[in-house]
Design an enzyme around this catalytic site. Sequence first.
Site, PDB file in Angstrom:
ATOM      1  N   PRO A 162       0.772  -1.223   0.000  1.00 47.96           N
ATOM      2  CG  PRO A 162       0.091  -0.960   2.186  1.00 47.96           C
ATOM      3  CD  PRO A 162       1.049  -1.696   1.337  1.00 47.96           C
ATOM      4  CD  GLU A 163       2.380   4.002  -3.963  1.00 42.84           C
ATOM      5  OE1 GLU A 163       2.230   5.207  -4.192  1.00 42.84           O
ATOM      6  OE2 GLU A 163       2.814   3.203  -4.800  1.00 42.84           O
TER       7      GLU A 163
END
Length: 277
Positions: free
Chosen positions: A2-3
Amino acid sequence: MPELPEVELVTRQLDHHLRGRTIQRARLLLRRLAPDTTPTQFARLLHNSRIESITRRGKHILLLLSNERVLIVHLRMTGRFLFVSAGSRKPKHTHAEFFLDDRRRLLFIDQRQFGFMKIVRAEELYQSKELCKLAPEPFSEEFSPKYLYETLQRSNRALKELLLDQTRVTGLGNIYAAEALFRSRINPHRRASSLSRKRIPLLHNSIREVLSEAIDRIAAMRIDIENIDGSYFTGTNDERWRVYDREGKPCFNCNAPIRRISQSGRSTFYCPNCQRG
DNA sequence: ACCCTCACCTGCACGC
DNA sequence: TGCGTGCAGGTGAGGG
């Protein structure tokens, strides 16, 4: 993997499902997940703690507990949460489990074991090593064009590499850094300090737009509430990103083939025609 | 203070 | 089929 947008949605999901719940029992199954505590300390600090709320700082998920502690969680590349019923079998790579007072169990699963947890005192949260050096939140007032300009001025690194530095700009990762540069028509090799002042507002806007559009897109999707891992996308690849993972495919602006290069050991995708400067 | 390389892990896709 | 290589949406430590 994830970002900021994925972490934001994981945070919202966790808040929805965990707010007000009590962790009756917690188990740390992999020492290196929470290297600052022993499994015994981990269990003791979380035992019978009520979860007041879940928030986010950068890519860190923060579980605020009733006992004046905060559980900091970083998913790194492959960390994810999974809700299961009390008795069900643990999937492979389950490294922590939380027994909740609604007879459900929350599992933390992480194939590559890069994920990270730490329990800190609430009053020490923002002085913690994890949070104290983070750049302003990209949607905060503090993250202004002026801030961005002054930050870029101080660095001679390639812009793409600088955008990945969480102490300068927080929330971008390898995908959205490339996407923000494409949207700004800036070449990823460009030295940060060489970007003229008049191009800053476009980059500043692009950073916010790629993040907020990703958040909106993910939030609009039907999410499997059991599987809180950020990999929500269901469409085809070309609907996700303008340049990321599109090596050799035609640019959406100009049809030139998207190029892939390596910058400090990581892939960067860009359009050599649109991103000349 | 900056910048670079390496390190941490597992699993997958690829070529021979 | 197997094995070697490179790669994966992140970051921290340790060096110059």
